[in-house]
Design a protein around this motif. Structure first.
Motif, PDB file in Angstrom:
ATOM      1  N   VAL A  14       0.839  -1.203   0.000  1.00 29.18           N
ATOM      2  CA  VAL A  14       0.000   0.000   0.000  1.00 29.18           C
ATOM      3  C   VAL A  14       0.869   1.247   0.000  1.00 29.18           C
ATOM      4  O   VAL A  14       0.603   2.206  -0.730  1.00 29.18           O
ATOM      5  N   ARG A  15       1.920   1.261   0.798  1.00 31.14           N
ATOM      6  CA  ARG A  15       2.826   2.419   0.853  1.00 31.14           C
ATOM      7  C   ARG A  15       3.477   2.671  -0.510  1.00 31.14           C
ATOM      8  O   ARG A  15       3.591   3.802  -0.959  1.00 31.14           O
ATOM      9  N   THR A  16       3.915   1.609  -1.168  1.00 31.04           N
ATOM     10  CA  THR A  16       4.526   1.728  -2.490  1.00 31.04           C
ATOM     11  C   THR A  16       3.522   2.273  -3.502  1.00 31.04           C
ATOM     12  O   THR A  16       3.852   3.165  -4.300  1.00 31.04           O
ATOM     13  N   LEU A  17       2.316   1.779  -3.478  1.00 31.65           N
ATOM     14  CA  LEU A  17       1.280   2.260  -4.408  1.00 31.65           C
ATOM     15  C   LEU A  17       0.950   3.731  -4.169  1.00 31.65           C
ATOM     16  O   LEU A  17       0.794   4.495  -5.122  1.00 31.65           O
ATOM     17  N   ILE A  18       0.856   4.135  -2.922  1.00 39.14           N
ATOM     18  CA  ILE A  18       0.584   5.547  -2.607  1.00 39.14           C
ATOM     19  C   ILE A  18       1.705   6.430  -3.132  1.00 39.14           C
ATOM     20  O   ILE A  18       1.458   7.483  -3.723  1.00 39.14           O
ATOM     21  N   THR A  19       2.952   6.010  -2.945  1.00 39.33           N
ATOM     22  CA  THR A  19       4.093   6.785  -3.438  1.00 39.33           C
ATOM     23  C   THR A  19       4.061   6.893  -4.955  1.00 39.33           C
ATOM     24  O   THR A  19       4.291   7.971  -5.514  1.00 39.33           O
ATOM     25  N   LEU A  20       3.779   5.787  -5.648  1.00 43.24           N
ATOM     26  CA  LEU A  20       3.713   5.810  -7.112  1.00 43.24           C
ATOM     27  C   LEU A  20       2.617   6.745  -7.613  1.00 43.24           C
ATOM     28  O   LEU A  20       2.830   7.528  -8.543  1.00 43.24           O
ATOM     29  N   VAL A  21       1.447   6.680  -7.005  1.00 39.41           N
ATOM     30  CA  VAL A  21       0.337   7.544  -7.426  1.00 39.41           C
ATOM     31  C   VAL A  21       0.663   9.008  -7.124  1.00 39.41           C
ATOM     32  O   VAL A  21       0.435   9.892  -7.959  1.00 39.41           O
ATOM     33  N   ARG A  22       1.217   9.266  -5.950  1.00 38.34           N
ATOM     34  CA  ARG A  22       1.563  10.645  -5.567  1.00 38.34           C
ATOM     35  C   ARG A  22       2.587  11.237  -6.539  1.00 38.34           C
ATOM     36  O   ARG A  22       2.456  12.381  -6.965  1.00 38.34           O
ATOM     37  N   ASN A  23       3.590  10.452  -6.920  1.00 42.72           N
ATOM     38  CA  ASN A  23       4.604  10.946  -7.853  1.00 42.72           C
ATOM     39  C   ASN A  23       4.045  11.129  -9.256  1.00 42.72           C
ATOM     40  O   ASN A  23       4.410  12.062  -9.955  1.00 42.72           O
ATOM     41  N   ARG A  24       3.176  10.239  -9.677  1.00 40.60           N
ATOM     42  CA  ARG A  24       2.614  10.325 -11.030  1.00 40.60           C
ATOM     43  C   ARG A  24       1.779  11.594 -11.211  1.00 40.60           C
ATOM     44  O   ARG A  24       1.819  12.226 -12.248  1.00 40.60           O
ATOM     45  N   TYR A  25       1.015  11.952 -10.199  1.00 40.03           N
ATOM     46  CA  TYR A  25       0.110  13.094 -10.319  1.00 40.03           C
ATOM     47  C   TYR A  25       0.632  14.364  -9.653  1.00 40.03           C
ATOM     48  O   TYR A  25      -0.087  15.357  -9.571  1.00 40.03           O
ATOM     49  N   ALA A  26       1.861  14.351  -9.198  1.00 33.98           N
ATOM     50  CA  ALA A  26       2.462  15.545  -8.600  1.00 33.98           C
ATOM     51  C   ALA A  26       2.694  16.605  -9.673  1.00 33.98           C
ATOM     52  O   ALA A  26       3.005  16.273 -10.819  1.00 33.98           O
ATOM     53  N   PRO A  27       2.548  17.855  -9.311  1.00 32.74           N
ATOM     54  CA  PRO A  27       2.829  18.908 -10.292  1.00 32.74           C
ATOM     55  C   PRO A  27       4.332  19.060 -10.510  1.00 32.74           C
ATOM     56  O   PRO A  27       5.135  18.746  -9.627  1.00 32.74           O
ATOM     57  N   VAL A  28       4.710  19.537 -11.676  1.00 36.31           N
ATOM     58  CA  VAL A  28       6.112  19.852 -11.952  1.00 36.31           C
ATOM     59  C   VAL A  28       6.399  21.191 -11.274  1.00 36.31           C
ATOM     60  O   VAL A  28       5.667  22.153 -11.456  1.00 36.31           O
TER      61      VAL A  28
END
Length: 98
Positions: A14-28
């Motif tokens: 779950v922690r890994t998935l949250i990190t992946l989603v957060r990074n994917r949708y983070a603003p530049v």
């Protein structure tokens, strides 16, 4: 004990998935920064021929806070401590520093 390991594994997933989603949708983000440290970390790797692998970290000062990124050896060797410039990043991924 098996349920404990299963729970810890699920928590790590779950922690890994949250990190992946957060990074994917983070603003530049584009900010002014200064390189304050460079680190070369050695770790054990069963996949490398020598049993060792190296990770390279660049630490920036951004608005008085530290922000660190894993980079390639090429990028690591190209940056100097105390170098100032414009840092562009998305989540925990360095995009550019000039």
């Amino acid at each position: 004990i098996a349920s404990l390991f299963l729970g810890l594994g699920a928590l790590a997933l779950v922690r890994t998935l949250i990190t992946l989603v957060r990074n994917r949708y983070a603003p530049v983000k584009t900010v002014q920064a200064e390189i304050i440290d460079k680190q070369k970390l050695e770790a054990f790797s069963k996949y490398s021929g020598t049993g060792k692998s190296e990770k390279y970290v660049i630490v920036f000062s951004v608005d008085g806070k530290k922000k660190s990124f894993y980079v390639s050896s090429f990028s690591y060797n190209g940056y100097r401590v105390k170098e100032k410039g414009t840092l562009k990043y998305k989540g925990d991924r360095l995009i550019d520093f000039q």
